[in-house]
Design an enzyme around this catalytic site. Structure first.
Site, PDB file in Angstrom:
ATOM      1  N   ARG A  15      22.510   7.601  -3.850  1.00  0.00           N
ATOM      2  CA  ARG A  15      22.392   8.617  -4.891  1.00  0.00           C
ATOM      3  C   ARG A  15      21.126   9.422  -4.604  1.00  0.00           C
ATOM      4  O   ARG A  15      20.087   8.862  -4.228  1.00  0.00           O
ATOM      5  CB  ARG A  15      22.290   7.978  -6.288  1.00  0.00           C
ATOM      6  CG  ARG A  15      23.597   7.424  -6.828  1.00  0.00           C
ATOM      7  CD  ARG A  15      24.610   8.544  -7.123  1.00  0.00           C
ATOM      8  NE  ARG A  15      25.852   8.039  -7.693  1.00  0.00           N
ATOM      9  CZ  ARG A  15      26.961   7.766  -6.995  1.00  0.00           C
ATOM     10  NH1 ARG A  15      26.980   7.949  -5.686  1.00  0.00           N
ATOM     11  NH2 ARG A  15      28.055   7.341  -7.600  1.00  0.00           N
ATOM     12  N   GLU A  63      22.365  17.182  -7.810  1.00  0.00           N
ATOM     13  CA  GLU A  63      23.631  17.568  -7.191  1.00  0.00           C
ATOM     14  C   GLU A  63      24.473  18.473  -8.101  1.00  0.00           C
ATOM     15  O   GLU A  63      24.551  18.178  -9.292  1.00  0.00           O
ATOM     16  CB  GLU A  63      24.391  16.262  -6.910  1.00  0.00           C
ATOM     17  CG  GLU A  63      25.179  16.298  -5.649  1.00  0.00           C
ATOM     18  CD  GLU A  63      25.675  14.907  -5.277  1.00  0.00           C
ATOM     19  OE1 GLU A  63      24.851  14.063  -4.899  1.00  0.00           O
ATOM     20  OE2 GLU A  63      26.877  14.685  -5.383  1.00  0.00           O
ATOM     21  N   HIS A 100      28.284  15.220  -0.172  1.00  0.00           N
ATOM     22  CA  HIS A 100      28.693  13.952  -0.819  1.00  0.00           C
ATOM     23  C   HIS A 100      30.112  13.534  -0.403  1.00  0.00           C
ATOM     24  O   HIS A 100      31.026  13.461  -1.223  1.00  0.00           O
ATOM     25  CB  HIS A 100      28.581  14.077  -2.353  1.00  0.00           C
ATOM     26  CG  HIS A 100      28.466  12.737  -3.028  1.00  0.00           C
ATOM     27  ND1 HIS A 100      27.823  12.572  -4.230  1.00  0.00           N
ATOM     28  CD2 HIS A 100      28.925  11.510  -2.676  1.00  0.00           C
ATOM     29  CE1 HIS A 100      27.880  11.300  -4.596  1.00  0.00           C
ATOM     30  NE2 HIS A 100      28.560  10.631  -3.663  1.00  0.00           N
TER      31      HIS A 100
END
Ligand code: DGY
Length: 326
Positions: free
Chosen positions: A240, A269, A287
Site C-alpha cells: 500500500r 492513489e 496498481h
C-alpha cells in the site's frame, strides 16, 4: 417464495463471479467503467443486503449509517484498509477479503518491478524507441546486479514469502526479513534471516514491502529510513502506498541517496506526488499487482462465495472480523 437477497457490486467484475452472484441474488452492478462517486456509493448502499466492493470504495461509518440492515461486505482485495472494520464489527457486519488467490501473481509483479528497476528496463526501452541506440557500449545503461545480492523483505506474510522464495531459490540471494512473527520452517527451508528493520535497511541491495496498511505501518519508510539505505539500493512497493512517505522518497532519489524505486501503489492513489513521474530511476505502475486474468477471476469467485455465505448465514470462508458475529 422468499425474495432473493439484494446485492450491489461496485464495479464490473470477471463474468464468472457476477454469474455466481446473479444466480442467487437480485444483483445490481455499477454500470460505469469507473469507480462510483461518493454520492453514487451512498445511494447504492441503501436498501441492499450485501455489498461487494473494491479497494477504491471508502466504506466508513457514515456510509454504514445509511443502511442498518446491511448483512455482509465482501471486499474484492486481500487488503481491506478501505473499510472501517471496527465500525462494521460494532454493527455486526462481517467483512471479507480475498487472501491466497493473488499471492503468486503479486509476487511475480514484485519481481517484474524489481528487475525493471535494477536493470533499468523501462528507461532502456524508452531510449531504444527514441532511436538513441547507435552502438553497443561498455558503459551503456549499467544497473544493479540482482543475482547473489541481498534482499530485505519487510512483512513475511503470504506475498512476502512468495517473493522471498523466488529470491532464494531462483536468484541465489541472501534474504533477510523483518516481521513481528517468526516462521522458522520457512526460514530454514530457504535460508532466511530474521532481522531488525535497521539491519535490513542498512544491509539490503533490494528492499521490498509486503505489510498491510495500519496505523503502525503508515509512513514506516520515511526520510530517516531512506537515509539508512545503501546508495545503490532499490526500494520496491506492491503493498500500500502510504507505507512510504512519497515526498521523502522522491527527495532521496533526487539526492542519489538510493539508486531506484519501483512503485505499484501510491500514498494518495491514484494521484502521484508531483515530480515522481519525471524520475527515470523510478518505475511506476498503476496498481496491477494482482492483474492477471487468473487471479482476478479467482478473486471474483472468492468474493462472491464470501458474499453468498454471509447472506445465507453460513460459515464465511474469509471473514476478517469473526467477532462481528459473536
Ligand atoms: C489487494 O488485493 O489488496 C490488492 O492491492 C489488489 O489486488
Amino acid at each position: 417464495m422468499d425474495e432473493k437477497p439484494r446485492v450491489y457490486v461496485t464495479r464490473e467484475l470477471p463474468e464468472r463471479a457476477l454469474e455466481k452472484i446473479d444466480a442467487e441474488c437480485s444483483m445490481e452492478v455499477n454500470p460505469h467503467d469507473r469507480a462510483l462517486t461518493r454520492g453514487e456509493l451512498e445511494k447504492a448502499v441503501q436498501n441492499i443486503d450485501g455489498l461487494l466492493c473494491l479497494l477504491t470504495d471508502n466504506i466508513d461509518e457514515k456510509l454504514l449509517e445509511l443502511n442498518p440492515d446491511l448483512k455482509v461486505i465482501a471486499n474484492y482485495a486481500v487488503g481491506y484498509d478501505n473499510i472501517d472494520v471496527s465500525a462494521c464489527t460494532e454493527r455486526g457486519i462481517p467483512v471479507t477479503n480475498t487472501p491466497g488467490v493473488l499471492t503468486e501473481t503479486t509476487a511475480d509483479l514484485t519481481w517484474a518491478l524489481l528487475m525493471a528497476v535494477a536493470r533499468r528496463v523501462v528507461e532502456a526501452d524508452r531510449f531504444t524507441r527514441a532511436g538513441h541506440f547507435e552502438e553497443w557500449g561498455p558503459m551503456l545503461m549499467l544497473g544493479q546486479e540482482v543475482n547473489g545480492s541481498t534482499l530485505g523483505v519487510i512483512g513475511l506474510g503470504r506475498i512476502g514469502r512468495a517473493v522471498a522464495r523466488r529470491a532464494a531459490a531462483g536468484f541465489d540471494m541472501e534474504v533477510k526479513y523483518f516481521d513481528h512473527s517468526r516462521n522458522k520452517n520457512f526460514e530454514n527451508k530457504y535460508g532466511l534471516k530474521k532481522s531488525s528493520l535497521e539491519e535490513i535497511l542498512q544491509a539490503s541491495d533490494f528492499i521490498t514491502l509486503h505489510v498491510p496498511l495500519t496505523p503502525e505501518t503508515e509512513g514506516m519508510i520515511g526520510e530517516k529510513e531512506l537515509k539508512m539505505m545503501k546508495k545503490t539500493a532499490c526500494l520496491i512497493n506492491t503493498s500500500r502506498g502510504a507505507v512510504i512517505d512519497e515526498k521523502a522518497l522522491l527527495q532521496a532519489i533526487r539526492d542519489d541517496e538510493i539508486a531506484g524505486a519501483g512503485l505499484d501503489v501510491y500514498e494518495d492513489e491514484p494521484k502521484l506526488t508531483p515530480g515522481l513521474e519525471r524520475e527515470s530511476k523510478i518505475v511506476i505502475l498503476p496498481h496491477i499487482g494482482s492483474a492477471s486474468v487468473k487471479a482476478r477471476t479467482k478473486m471474483g469467485l472468492m468474493a462472491a462465495e464470501n458474499l453468498l455465505a454471509g447472506l445465507k448465514g453460513e460459515e464465511i470462508p474469509n471473514i476478517v472480523n469473526p467477532e462481528a458475529l459473536s
